[in-house]
Motif scaffolding. Structure first.
Motif, PDB file in Angstrom:
ATOM      1  N   GLY A  76       0.811  -1.204   0.000  1.00 59.00           N
ATOM      2  CA  GLY A  76       0.000   0.000   0.000  1.00 59.00           C
ATOM      3  C   GLY A  76       0.844   1.253   0.000  1.00 59.00           C
ATOM      4  O   GLY A  76       2.050   1.206  -0.240  1.00 59.00           O
ATOM      5  N   THR A  77       0.195   2.369   0.283  1.00 59.39           N
ATOM      6  CA  THR A  77       0.903   3.644   0.279  1.00 59.39           C
ATOM      7  C   THR A  77       0.930   4.242   1.672  1.00 59.39           C
ATOM      8  O   THR A  77       0.021   4.045   2.475  1.00 59.39           O
ATOM      9  N   ILE A  78       1.977   4.962   1.917  1.00 55.43           N
ATOM     10  CA  ILE A  78       2.121   5.737   3.142  1.00 55.43           C
ATOM     11  C   ILE A  78       2.782   7.048   2.732  1.00 55.43           C
ATOM     12  O   ILE A  78       3.782   7.035   2.006  1.00 55.43           O
ATOM     13  N   ASP A  98       4.995   2.475  10.154  1.00 55.97           N
ATOM     14  CA  ASP A  98       4.000   3.538   9.982  1.00 55.97           C
ATOM     15  C   ASP A  98       2.685   2.978   9.428  1.00 55.97           C
ATOM     16  O   ASP A  98       1.599   3.321   9.905  1.00 55.97           O
ATOM     17  N   LYS A  99       2.787   2.118   8.432  1.00 57.61           N
ATOM     18  CA  LYS A  99       1.595   1.537   7.803  1.00 57.61           C
ATOM     19  C   LYS A  99       0.804   0.694   8.801  1.00 57.61           C
ATOM     20  O   LYS A  99      -0.429   0.762   8.855  1.00 57.61           O
ATOM     21  N   LEU A 100       1.502  -0.103   9.605  1.00 63.80           N
ATOM     22  CA  LEU A 100       0.813  -0.940  10.592  1.00 63.80           C
ATOM     23  C   LEU A 100       0.099  -0.085  11.634  1.00 63.80           C
ATOM     24  O   LEU A 100      -1.035  -0.395  12.026  1.00 63.80           O
ATOM     25  N   GLU A 103      -3.006   1.294  10.053  1.00 64.71           N
ATOM     26  CA  GLU A 103      -4.055   0.277   9.984  1.00 64.71           C
ATOM     27  C   GLU A 103      -4.720   0.086  11.337  1.00 64.71           C
ATOM     28  O   GLU A 103      -5.941  -0.082  11.428  1.00 64.71           O
ATOM     29  N   LEU A 104      -3.946   0.131  12.406  1.00 60.13           N
ATOM     30  CA  LEU A 104      -4.502   0.034  13.753  1.00 60.13           C
ATOM     31  C   LEU A 104      -5.460   1.198  14.006  1.00 60.13           C
ATOM     32  O   LEU A 104      -6.592   0.995  14.465  1.00 60.13           O
ATOM     33  N   ALA A 105      -5.019   2.399  13.684  1.00 60.71           N
ATOM     34  CA  ALA A 105      -5.852   3.591  13.894  1.00 60.71           C
ATOM     35  C   ALA A 105      -7.098   3.581  13.017  1.00 60.71           C
ATOM     36  O   ALA A 105      -8.109   4.182  13.368  1.00 60.71           O
ATOM     37  N   GLN A 106      -7.042   2.877  11.886  1.00 63.80           N
ATOM     38  CA  GLN A 106      -8.204   2.788  11.000  1.00 63.80           C
ATOM     39  C   GLN A 106      -9.202   1.738  11.469  1.00 63.80           C
ATOM     40  O   GLN A 106     -10.249   1.561  10.848  1.00 63.80           O
ATOM     41  N   GLY A 107      -8.859   1.020  12.530  1.00 63.17           N
ATOM     42  CA  GLY A 107      -9.796   0.065  13.103  1.00 63.17           C
ATOM     43  C   GLY A 107      -9.694  -1.355  12.575  1.00 63.17           C
ATOM     44  O   GLY A 107     -10.561  -2.183  12.854  1.00 63.17           O
ATOM     45  N   LYS A 112      -5.509  -9.166  10.940  1.00 61.93           N
ATOM     46  CA  LYS A 112      -5.259  -8.645   9.591  1.00 61.93           C
ATOM     47  C   LYS A 112      -4.009  -7.752   9.584  1.00 61.93           C
ATOM     48  O   LYS A 112      -3.219  -7.812   8.651  1.00 61.93           O
ATOM     49  N   ILE A 113      -3.871  -6.933  10.622  1.00 68.67           N
ATOM     50  CA  ILE A 113      -2.710  -6.063  10.718  1.00 68.67           C
ATOM     51  C   ILE A 113      -1.418  -6.905  10.766  1.00 68.67           C
ATOM     52  O   ILE A 113      -0.436  -6.585  10.113  1.00 68.67           O
ATOM     53  N   LEU A 114      -1.476  -7.991  11.511  1.00 69.66           N
ATOM     54  CA  LEU A 114      -0.297  -8.844  11.681  1.00 69.66           C
ATOM     55  C   LEU A 114      -0.198  -9.919  10.588  1.00 69.66           C
ATOM     56  O   LEU A 114       0.564 -10.864  10.725  1.00 69.66           O
TER      57      LEU A 114
END
Length: 117
Positions: A76-78, A98-100, A103-107, A112-114
């Motif tokens: 993805g993009t960051i 940063d991406k992980l 993703e956490l902050a996006q809920g 899935k994050i891991l």
């Protein structure tokens, strides 16, 4: 951001920002720590030591006990840049983290994050 400046940034200065970003979205510091542990292999004591020693990002990733082999699945993009297109290894590791956290902050669910599901 240039490698020299990102590598020289103290992880201990950015870590609270990761936690703050997560907590704003009703996520926890424990979840941030779990993500960092998954990505780098640091346990709680190792992470606390790196923060207390105020290591920079270059040292933080260089001393990581076990960078997770599935981190290459992070796509993805960051900041408008495709992660898989980043050639500098240190910058790519920082952007994975940063991406992980994003993703956490996006809920997203932790599995899935891991990259477990």
């Amino acid at each position: 951001m240039a490698r020299q400046s990102i590598g020289a940034m103290k992880f201990s200065k950015v870590y609270p920002l990761y936690v703050q970003k997560a907590e704003k979205k009703q996520r926890t510091q424990a979840e941030v720590d779990q993500i960092i542990s998954w990505l780098t292999g640091y346990d709680a004591a190792g992470l606390a030591k790196q923060i207390a020693q105020e290591v920079n990002f270059e040292t933080f990733f260089a001393k990581a006990p076990a960078l997770h082999p599935n981190r290459a699945l992070i796509k993805g993009t960051i900041c408008g840049v495709r992660i898989e297109a980043i050639e500098d290894p240190l910058m790519r590791e920082v952007r994975y983290l940063d991406k992980l956290i994003d993703e956490l902050a996006q809920g997203k669910a932790m599995e899935k994050i891991l990259r477990q599901a």
